[in-house]
Design an enzyme around this catalytic site. Structure first.
Site, mmCIF file in Angstrom:
data_model
loop_
_atom_site.group_PDB
_atom_site.id
_atom_site.type_symbol
_atom_site.label_atom_id
_atom_site.label_comp_id
_atom_site.label_asym_id
_atom_site.label_seq_id
_atom_site.Cartn_x
_atom_site.Cartn_y
_atom_site.Cartn_z
ATOM 1 N N ASP A 154 -4.812 -8.713 0.789
ATOM 2 C CA ASP A 154 -5.173 -7.535 0.019
ATOM 3 C C ASP A 154 -6.573 -7.105 0.457
ATOM 4 O OD1 ASP A 154 -5.903 -5.638 -1.859
ATOM 5 O OD2 ASP A 154 -5.039 -6.722 -3.558
ATOM 6 N N HIS A 155 -6.650 -5.973 1.160
ATOM 7 C CA HIS A 155 -7.927 -5.552 1.732
ATOM 8 C C HIS A 155 -8.911 -5.074 0.668
ATOM 9 C CE1 HIS A 155 -10.572 -4.849 4.957
ATOM 10 N NE2 HIS A 155 -9.702 -4.429 5.850
ATOM 11 N N ARG A 156 -8.452 -4.884 -0.571
ATOM 12 C CA ARG A 156 -9.391 -4.576 -1.650
ATOM 13 C C ARG A 156 -10.245 -5.793 -1.977
ATOM 14 N NH1 ARG A 156 -5.278 -2.845 -6.272
ATOM 15 N NH2 ARG A 156 -4.465 -4.850 -5.536
#
Length: 435
Positions: free
Chosen positions: A407-409
């Site tokens: 999850d790049h967040r």
């Protein structure tokens, strides 16, 4: 005593509906409190429901294969006494004003529930006459498509054990593509359902109802794919030393009664790498005051498992506290339970990071979808011998690919790359685990 009605309860996982898989009783049967009445399939597990009443079975109100809502009446029982214990607060087991009372499977111990009449499989693999095996082992064999007569027993009394069945199924799966079925390969029950709904003559198209595990998986994967921005990275790994360690562990007396595979080393590698990059073990949480990142300082290690019921992701709680031997035993128990379709709902909740072993299907790599509530998933590809450059020379080595989606967040590129590099480093040199 007048007829008493048993309603479909919530078995403790917040379900709203369930499918009636198989009735274990028939009208006219005599039942005692805690005798198993029916097996149901929820979005997460197969569950046996015991009777809260003693008496005679009156009417089965729902047909096998039907999906009903929680609270729906499913069976009537007459002429007996209800249980003395209070009903589970989450389970509306009886009509208002009538006692209920038994402990449902999953609430109490297994010893409290007594199975009665078990229906024979509609399509048994084989009669297996003369084979010594307990009923749960026979059911496991049916689910995995194993002919018990062809299994070499290893039990002390000459009985077929659970491990015998699983090992036979694993060996048979290697040859799964040798025989190609004739067109069309349509299940008889699917045709029956279609015919009951409408006049359908063309059996070249098969319609499969989306329910149970498949329905839950579709919802979870869609939610994850469209809410978490996925980024995937991967690297090739010389896993020769991992294969050597697996061989030594298999020969060790300490692991004589436990299945050991490269997945064990992969699991230890992931746990080790999480300590160095904690953000892969975190979660993005939306709240009333805005979003926050929840970093878990423990590892509930999820293992994606392909089962006869579909994809399940049970997890090993507090895996970071387990020794190599205890982790191996936990992995074995998790796998066997999942294949039997008996994974408890609690074992599928609270995961922090997941491993998917796509190598068992001969796949080199993939870009898996993150399990909801997590920020990372790691894929282990097949391990096969390939030419590899060692000290300037090309040599045959055991090579695999380690991939991961994140999850790049929550995780930046350097973090996810460092994590995958750490996992790869342990597979290349398991001695890193010794600190």
């Amino acid at each position: 005593m007048s007829d008493q009605t048993f309603h479909l309860p919530d078995v403790g996982e917040g379900l709203t509906e369930a499918e009636i898989v198989s009735w274990r009783v028939a009208p006219g049967d005599t039942v005692d409190v805690n005798d198993v009445l029916v097996e149901i399939e929820t979005a997460k597990s197969l569950v046996e429901l015991p009777s809260p009443f003693a008496g005679t079975v009156g009417e089965l109100l729902v047909a096998e294969g039907a999906t009903v809502d929680v609270g729906a009446a499913i069976i009537t029982i007459s002429g007996g006494q209800d249980a003395a214990a209070p009903a589970s607060p989450a389970a509306p087991a009886a009509d208002a004003g009538e006692g209920s009372g038994s402990v449902l499977v999953g609430y109490g111990s297994a010893e409290q529930v007594h199975s009665r009449r078990r229906k024979p499989a509609e399509k048994p693999v084989a009669a297996s006459v003369g084979v010594v095996a307990k009923p749960p082992i026979r059911k496991l064999a049916r689910d995995l498509g194993v002919d018990l007569a062809s299994v070499v027993p290893s039990g002390p009394a000459g009985e077929v054990t659970r491990e015998d069945v699983v090992a036979h199924a694993s060996q048979a799966s290697v040859f799964r593509n040798i025989e190609t079925p004739e067109w069309p390969e349509v299940r008889e029950e699917t045709i029956a359902v279609a015919a009951a709904v409408s006049e359908v003559d063309d059996v070249r198209v098969e319609s499969i109802p989306v329910r149970g595990v498949r329905k839950a998986t579709a919802s979870a994967m869609t939610s994850s794919a469209y809410s978490a921005p996925h980024v995937s990275v991967w690297t090739d790994v010389d896993a020769t030393r991992t294969m050597e360690l697996v061989k030594r562990l298999k020969a060790s007396p300490d692991f004589a009664d436990i299945k050991v595979s490269p997945l064990l080393i992969m699991a230890r590698a992931v746990i080790w790498a999480v300590r160095r990059t904690p953000m892969v073990n975190a979660a993005w949480v939306e709240g009333d005051d805005g979003a926050q990142i929840s970093v878990r300082h423990y590892v509930n290690l999820g293992i994606a498992a392909a089962t006869p019921r579909g994809l399940l992701v049970p997890n090993i709680k507090d895996a970071q506290d387990l020794s190599m031997r205890d982790l191996a035993r936990a992995l074995e128990k998790l796998t066997l339970t999942a294949r039997e379709g008996r994974t408890a709902p609690a074992d599928q909740q609270g995961g922090t990071i997941t491993i998917t072993n796509i190598g068992v299907f001969g796949m080199d790599a993939g870009t898996p979808i993150i399990n909801p509530g997590e920020s990372g998933i790691v894929a282990l590809g097949t391990i096969r011998q390939k030419p590899w450059v060692v000290d300037g020379e090309v040599r045959p080595r055991w090579v695999t690919t380690v991939a991961g989606s994140f999850d790049h967040r929550v995780i930046d590129g350097d973090g996810m790359s460092r994590f995958i590099a750490d996992v790869a480093a342990v597979l290349e040199e398991p001695a890193l685990l010794v600190e």
